[in-house]
Design an enzyme around this catalytic site. Structure first.
Site, PDB file in Angstrom:
ATOM      1  N   GLU A 327       0.840  -1.192   0.000  1.00 16.46           N
ATOM      2  CA  GLU A 327       0.000   0.000   0.000  1.00 16.46           C
ATOM      3  C   GLU A 327       0.876   1.243   0.000  1.00 16.46           C
ATOM      4  OE1 GLU A 327      -4.127  -1.096   2.300  1.00 16.46           O
ATOM      5  OE2 GLU A 327      -2.500  -0.271   3.494  1.00 16.46           O
ATOM      6  N   CYS A 328       0.656   2.133  -0.936  1.00 16.82           N
ATOM      7  CA  CYS A 328       1.325   3.439  -1.003  1.00 16.82           C
ATOM      8  C   CYS A 328       2.844   3.269  -0.923  1.00 16.82           C
ATOM      9  CB  CYS A 328       0.788   4.361   0.084  1.00 16.82           C
ATOM     10  SG  CYS A 328       1.121   6.108  -0.254  1.00 16.82           S
ATOM     11  N   GLY A 329       3.478   3.579   0.213  1.00 13.28           N
ATOM     12  CA  GLY A 329       4.916   3.418   0.314  1.00 13.28           C
ATOM     13  C   GLY A 329       5.357   1.988   0.085  1.00 13.28           C
TER      14      GLY A 329
END
Length: 436
Positions: A327-329
Site C-alpha cells: 500500500e502506497c509506500g
C-alpha cells in the site's frame, strides 16, 4: 455508564491533537480510564492516543464505514469512564459526495454518536470574531451539539478577556484558555506529525501538555459537559477480510501506516500476524502464506532499503509462490525504483515496474473507491474497496496490468490504478473497508 465527547475545531492546525492528548493524560492521572478514537482517515494520531491513554485507539470514518462498523469499533469504549473522538480538519469538513453513511466530516460522528463537541479555537489575529466563528459552528447543523470552547494560543490576559466576553454574550461556555506555549508543540513532517514510535520523549511531552492544560482548563467542567453514552449493539462487525491465515507484515519506521482496525479485524478473523523489518534487512517469515507491505516513509530510508540485499532477495523468493501486496509506500518499494527528494534514484525490489519520484513532488490526497479488475489478497476480482490516498510522489511509470478502476470521492476516474503482476499487487490507497 461512560461519557463521550468530540474534540474539533474550525480548521486544521489549531491544536486538536495536543488538547486531546493532554486531556486524556490528565484524566488518566486522576485515575480515569480514557478511550480515544480518531474521526477520519488518519493513521498517525491513533498511536499518539495509545501513548496517552495506554489503550489502543481506532479510526471511525463515515465515508468509508457503515454504521454497524462504527458501532462495533466504538463499543470498545464501553468500559471507559470517558471516550474522546478527535476530529480531522474542521468540524464540518468532508467530501462533496456522500459515502456509506456520511461525507467523512467529524460532525457526522458527533451526530451519529450523540456526543457534544468541544471546540478548540485559536483566536490569533482576532478577538470578538472568534465568538462569531464558534456561534456559526454551533448553529450550522441541527443534531450537532456544542459543549463549549477551549481557547488556544491566547496572546495576553486582555486578549483572553475580550474573547471570553464575546463568547459569554453568545451563550457559549469557555472551559479554559491556553497561552502560547511552544514547548508542547508536536513535531511535524510532510504527511503530518512525526510518528509516536519515532519520539523517545513522547511520554514526557504528553505529561507536560497534561500539566499545562490542567493549569488552564477546568477539567471537571469539561467532563460534566460530556454526554452520558450507552453504546448501541453493533449489527455487523468490520468489513475487512484478512489477506491470509498467517500474514508477514512489514513493520518498522519505513512501514508503519496501518489502520489499527485493520490489524484488529485480521486477528478477529483468526489470522496470525508475523512482523518483520525490511530496514533491519529481515525477510518475510517462511511459514507465512501472504506478505503485506503497508505505507510509511520509504523515501526517507530509500538508500538503506536499496542496500538491504537480504530483504530484497527474500521478498522476491517469497513472491514466486505466495501473494505480496503493498500500500502506497509499500507499493513504491515493490516497484523498480524510487527517486528521493534530492533526485537520487534508488533501486527497489523490482517485483512491479512502478517508478516514483519525490524530486517531482505532487500531492495526492483523498478518498478512493476501487473496483478490483484482478484479485488481491483477501478480495476477489470485482470487489469494491474504500480507502484513502495521501502522498507527495509523482508516478514516472506504472507499466503493469492495472489492479483496479479507481474513483475519487466525486466519482471521477483517477490514474492511480494500482498494479498487478503474478502474485504481486499494489495500490496507492490505504484500504479502510470493503463496500458492501
Amino acid at each position: 455508564m461512560p461519557a463521550g465527547l468530540v474534540i474539533s475545531a474550525p480548521a486544521s492546525g489549531v491544536g486538536k491533537t495536543t488538547l486531546t492528548l493532554a486531556l486524556a493524560r490528565a484524566w488518566r492521572h486522576r485515575g480515569l480510564n480514557v478511550q480515544c478514537f480518531k474521526s477520519g482517515p488518519d493513521y498517525i494520531d491513533p498511536a499518539f492516543h495509545a501513548a496517552a491513554t495506554g489503550r489502543a485507539s481506532v479510526n471511525v470514518d463515515s465515508w468509508a464505514m457503515d454504521r454497524g462498523t462504527i458501532a462495533h469499533l466504538v463499543s470498545r469504549g464501553t468500559d471507559a469512564d470517558i471516550a474522546l473522538a478527535e476530529g480531522s480538519m474542521g468540524l464540518f469538513d468532508g467530501v462533496a459526495a456522500r459515502g456509506v453513511c456520511g461525507t467523512g466530516a467529524t460532525a457526522d460522528i458527533a451526530e451519529m454518536l450523540g456526543w457534544p463537541v468541544l471546540l478548540v479555537i485559536d483566536p490569533s489575529g482576532q478577538a470578538q470574531t472568534a465568538a462569531a466563528i464558534a456561534a456559526g459552528l454551533r448553529d450550522y447543523r441541527p443534531g450537532v451539539r456544542l459543549a463549549g470552547v477551549v481557547l488556544n494560543r491566547v496572546a495576553s490576559p486582555r486578549h483572553e478577556d475580550l474573547v471570553r466576553r464575546a463568547l459569554n454574550d453568545a451563550g457559549i461556555a469557555v472551559f479554559g484558555a491556553l497561552p502560547r506555549h511552544a514547548e508542547i508543540s508536536l513535531p511535524k513532517r510532510h504527511l503530518g506529525l512525526v510518528q509516536a514510535e519515532e519520539q523517545a520523549e513522547i511520554g514526557k511531552l504528553i505529561d507536560e501538555a497534561a500539566r499545562f492544560v490542567a493549569e488552564h482548563v477546568d477539567l471537571d467542567a469539561v467532563l460534566r459537559a460530556a454526554a452520558a453514552w450507552s453504546p448501541q449493539a453493533a449489527a455487523s462487525g468490520l468489513n475487512v477480510a484478512p489477506p491470509g491465515q498467517r500474514i508477514a507484515l512489514a513493520r518498522d519506521a519505513a512501514f508503519s501506516f496501518v489502520y489499527p482496525h485493520m490489524l484488529e479485524a485480521w486477528r478477529a478473523a483468526g489470522a496470525e500476524i508475523v512482523p518483520f523489518s525490511p530496514l533491519a534487512d529481515e525477510t518475510p517469515n517462511a511459514s507465512a502464506d501472504v506478505c503485506w507491505l503497508p505505507g510509511g516513509y520509504p523515501e526517507l530510508h530509500a538508500g538503506r532499503i536499496a542496500s538491504n540485499v537480504r530483504f530484497r532477495g527474500g521478498l522476491r523468493a517469497f513472491a514466486e509462490t505466495r501473494p505480496v501486496h503493498g500500500e502506497c509506500g509499500g507499493y513504491m518499494v515493490l516497484g523498480a525504483g524510487l527517486t528521493d527528494a534530492d533526485g537520487v534514484r534508488h533501486e527497489m525490489t523490482g517485483l512491479l515496474g512502478l517508478e516514483t519520484s519525490f524530486a517531482k513532488r505532487r500531492m495526492h490526497l483523498g478518498y478512493r473507491l476501487a473496483a478490483l479488475a484482478a484479485p488481491m489478497p483477501g478480495y476477489r476480482a470485482s470487489a469494491r474497496l474504500r480507502g484513502h490516498e495521501f502522498h507527495y510522489s509523482t508516478i514516472l511509470a506504472q507499466p503493469d496490468t492495472p489492479l483496479a478502476v479507481v474513483h475519487d470521492a466525486t466519482g471521477a476516474v483517477i490514474a492511480e490504478t494500482g498494479s498487478q503482476r503474478g502474485h504481486v499487487s499494489g495500490t496507492f490507497f490505504h484500504l479502510i473497508a470493503e463496500d458492501r
